[in-house]
Design a protein around this motif. Sequence first.
Motif, PDB file in Angstrom:
ATOM      1  N   LEU A  18       0.847  -1.190   0.000  1.00  0.00           N
ATOM      2  CA  LEU A  18       0.000   0.000   0.000  1.00  0.00           C
ATOM      3  C   LEU A  18       0.886   1.244   0.000  1.00  0.00           C
ATOM      4  O   LEU A  18       2.061   1.177   0.395  1.00  0.00           O
ATOM      5  N   PRO A  19       0.335   2.397  -0.397  1.00  0.00           N
ATOM      6  CA  PRO A  19       1.126   3.636  -0.383  1.00  0.00           C
ATOM      7  C   PRO A  19       1.736   3.908   0.994  1.00  0.00           C
ATOM      8  O   PRO A  19       1.110   3.637   2.026  1.00  0.00           O
ATOM      9  N   LEU A  20       2.945   4.416   0.987  1.00  0.00           N
ATOM     10  CA  LEU A  20       3.700   4.764   2.201  1.00  0.00           C
ATOM     11  C   LEU A  20       3.959   3.567   3.115  1.00  0.00           C
ATOM     12  O   LEU A  20       4.319   3.739   4.269  1.00  0.00           O
ATOM     13  N   ASP A  21       3.723   2.349   2.631  1.00  0.00           N
ATOM     14  CA  ASP A  21       3.846   1.118   3.409  1.00  0.00           C
ATOM     15  C   ASP A  21       2.828   1.082   4.558  1.00  0.00           C
ATOM     16  O   ASP A  21       3.080   0.489   5.606  1.00  0.00           O
ATOM     17  N   CYS A  22       1.671   1.726   4.338  1.00  0.00           N
ATOM     18  CA  CYS A  22       0.593   1.698   5.329  1.00  0.00           C
ATOM     19  C   CYS A  22       0.091   0.274   5.518  1.00  0.00           C
ATOM     20  O   CYS A  22       0.105  -0.531   4.591  1.00  0.00           O
ATOM     21  N   ALA A  23      -0.422  -0.006   6.707  1.00  0.00           N
ATOM     22  CA  ALA A  23      -0.994  -1.317   6.995  1.00  0.00           C
ATOM     23  C   ALA A  23      -2.381  -1.469   6.385  1.00  0.00           C
ATOM     24  O   ALA A  23      -2.772  -2.571   5.990  1.00  0.00           O
ATOM     25  N   VAL A  24      -3.145  -0.357   6.295  1.00  0.00           N
ATOM     26  CA  VAL A  24      -4.543  -0.422   5.866  1.00  0.00           C
ATOM     27  C   VAL A  24      -4.900   0.815   5.042  1.00  0.00           C
ATOM     28  O   VAL A  24      -4.403   1.912   5.316  1.00  0.00           O
ATOM     29  N   GLU A  25      -5.795   0.621   4.080  1.00  0.00           N
ATOM     30  CA  GLU A  25      -6.413   1.697   3.315  1.00  0.00           C
ATOM     31  C   GLU A  25      -7.902   1.374   3.201  1.00  0.00           C
ATOM     32  O   GLU A  25      -8.267   0.218   2.993  1.00  0.00           O
ATOM     33  N   VAL A  26      -8.765   2.395   3.353  1.00  0.00           N
ATOM     34  CA  VAL A  26     -10.216   2.186   3.293  1.00  0.00           C
ATOM     35  C   VAL A  26     -10.845   3.227   2.373  1.00  0.00           C
ATOM     36  O   VAL A  26     -10.529   4.420   2.469  1.00  0.00           O
ATOM     37  N   GLU A  27     -11.731   2.757   1.490  1.00  0.00           N
ATOM     38  CA  GLU A  27     -12.533   3.637   0.633  1.00  0.00           C
ATOM     39  C   GLU A  27     -13.992   3.488   1.037  1.00  0.00           C
ATOM     40  O   GLU A  27     -14.355   2.530   1.730  1.00  0.00           O
ATOM     41  N   ALA A  28     -14.846   4.444   0.603  1.00  0.00           N
ATOM     42  CA  ALA A  28     -16.237   4.407   1.047  1.00  0.00           C
ATOM     43  C   ALA A  28     -17.194   4.985   0.021  1.00  0.00           C
ATOM     44  O   ALA A  28     -16.797   5.764  -0.853  1.00  0.00           O
TER      45      ALA A  28
END
Length: 159
Positions: free
Chosen positions: A142-152
């Motif tokens: 994921l971008p920036l090595d984030c653990a989670v990304e959420v869309e809605a």
Amino acid sequence: MTTIDQRLNALGVELPTPAAPLANYVPAVILGSQLIISGQLCLDASGKLGDAHRGKLGEAVSLEAGQAAARLCAINVLAQAKAALGGDLGRIKRCARLGGFINVVPTFASVPQVMNGASDFMVEVLGDLGRHARSTIGVAQLPLDCAVEVEAMFEIAAT
């Protein structure tokens, strides 16, 4: 003050300044009675990515930290919604859908449990109107090595 704002206050949640897009896209689009929010990262209130929310679930990030990261994503989704709606969260009629992307090692099997951090938060804030359809997938990066990304996606009232 809207009911949503009151619930956020009761939970001690102050919505941050929405994050600017990291590439060539817009953070939100309104199509008739739908509000679509682009994927939001697990940035904290100061716009920073905490060490506990950087990396892969099943490796550097624990299940509990992943759930907290998903909750932060949901907070950032609402911050984008508020900005898109001119500050009026009262226009939200329902959370229709959340999509979750979880940065995982190939053997991590608790992807849905991580996403519960976002889903549970939406229900806490919106009550029954926060119950939503959902897709959750494990991803390699994921971008920036984030653990989670959420869309809605939300149903909204006209102005």
